[in-house]
Scaffold this active site. Structure first.
Site, mmCIF file in Angstrom:
data_model
loop_
_atom_site.group_PDB
_atom_site.id
_atom_site.type_symbol
_atom_site.label_atom_id
_atom_site.label_comp_id
_atom_site.label_asym_id
_atom_site.label_seq_id
_atom_site.Cartn_x
_atom_site.Cartn_y
_atom_site.Cartn_z
ATOM 1 N N ARG A 50 0.840 -1.195 0.000
ATOM 2 C CA ARG A 50 0.000 0.000 0.000
ATOM 3 C C ARG A 50 0.878 1.249 0.000
ATOM 4 N NH1 ARG A 50 -3.769 -1.435 5.237
ATOM 5 N NH2 ARG A 50 -4.449 -3.528 4.587
ATOM 6 N N ASP A 52 0.136 5.379 1.187
ATOM 7 C CA ASP A 52 -0.868 6.210 1.840
ATOM 8 C C ASP A 52 -1.330 7.344 0.937
ATOM 9 O OD1 ASP A 52 -0.719 4.710 4.193
ATOM 10 O OD2 ASP A 52 0.926 5.938 4.979
ATOM 11 N N ARG A 207 8.491 7.636 6.546
ATOM 12 C CA ARG A 207 8.163 9.025 6.879
ATOM 13 C C ARG A 207 8.607 9.383 8.303
ATOM 14 N NH1 ARG A 207 1.975 9.253 5.644
ATOM 15 N NH2 ARG A 207 2.202 11.317 6.596
#
Length: 258
Positions: A50, A52, A207
């Site tokens: 995935r 975001d 991140r």
């Protein structure tokens, strides 16, 4: 049935992430709609992972099963004509039925970009985090070495992570600088590209690493603090989660496949 594997690039600015969402505005939603328009089949695609909302990809990989007999060399052009302009399929190939984009992946590389010039780049503002203040890039690079290896990365995982284990292996992490757009005689520091390659990543892991490195660059943390943050296994010890727009899924590698 055939198993078709594709590589896709996308600007994630206007999307709610890769994985299908109730609002129908995920990258997966548009890809599946384009495949249905082309073949008449309702397929479910499976990606390498995935991304975001707001995160981009240069080399996301996905696969799906189809009964279509469309030659593999025609898929990219056919799908791109049915996709938004900020989603582009760049490769397509037929693979063995046992191939799985996520489970077969061996290594993934992400890139996080910090624009350390005084002014943001108007044309790349959606794919870079702008930080005009002075950064100690050497200290940031020094801190990275503590991340290499097999560790429990709980400190660098979202508190909402549902993974049963936070142990991952980071094979390489380094910084590359692009100073080509720096203006002479100014405090511009150029683009700081953080590349990190591993066998898998936790939710928000890259991140959070980027946000922690910014703390090092600003002098709020020392390079060696990265080691103690890792050992703490406590999200509160790491820095903030950097904005999603600076992150790109750069590449996915497969054994005997690339």
């Amino acid at each position: 049935m055939r198993n078709i594997c594709m590589k896709v690039s996308y600007d994630g600015t206007n999307y709610s992430g890769f994985q299908t969402q109730p609002d129908g505005n995920a990258i997966q939603d548009y890809l599946e709609k384009a495949i249905e328009m082309l073949t008449g089949e309702k397929v479910k695609i499976h990606a390498s992972g995935r991304t975001d909302a707001g995160v981009h990809a240069y080399g996301q990989v996905f696969h799906f099963h189809t009964a279509s007999k469309i030659p593999v060399e025609r898929w990219c052009m056919a799908l791109n004509s049915r996709l938004p302009r900020d989603i582009m399929v760049t490769e397509a190939r037929e693979v063995p039925m046992e191939f799985h984009s996520r489970r077969s992946a061996k290594r993934k590389t992400y890139r996080y970009t910090i624009n350390a010039n005084q002014f943001p780049d108007l044309f790349r503002r959606n794919t870079e985090l702008h930080h005009p203040g002075k950064l100690n890039v050497e200290a940031m690079a020094e801190g990275l070495k503590y991340l290499i290896g097999t560790h429990d990365y709980t400190s660098f995982a979202s508190r909402h992570s549902t993974k049963p284990s936070h142990i991952r292996t980071v094979y390489d992490v380094h910084i590359e600088r692009d100073q080509s757009m720096c203006r002479p005689g100014t405090r511009d520091q150029g683009l700081i590209h953080l590349y990190i390659t591993g066998n898998g990543f936790l939710q928000h892991m890259v991140r959070i690493i980027a946000g922690t490195l910014l703390e090092v660059g600003k002098g709020r943390k020392k390079p060696e603090d990265i080691a103690s943050i890792l050992e703490a296994k406590d999200r509160m010890k790491a820095g903030p989660t950097a904005e999603s727009k600076g992150l790109i899924l750069w590449n996915v590698e497969y054994e005997n496949f690339n």
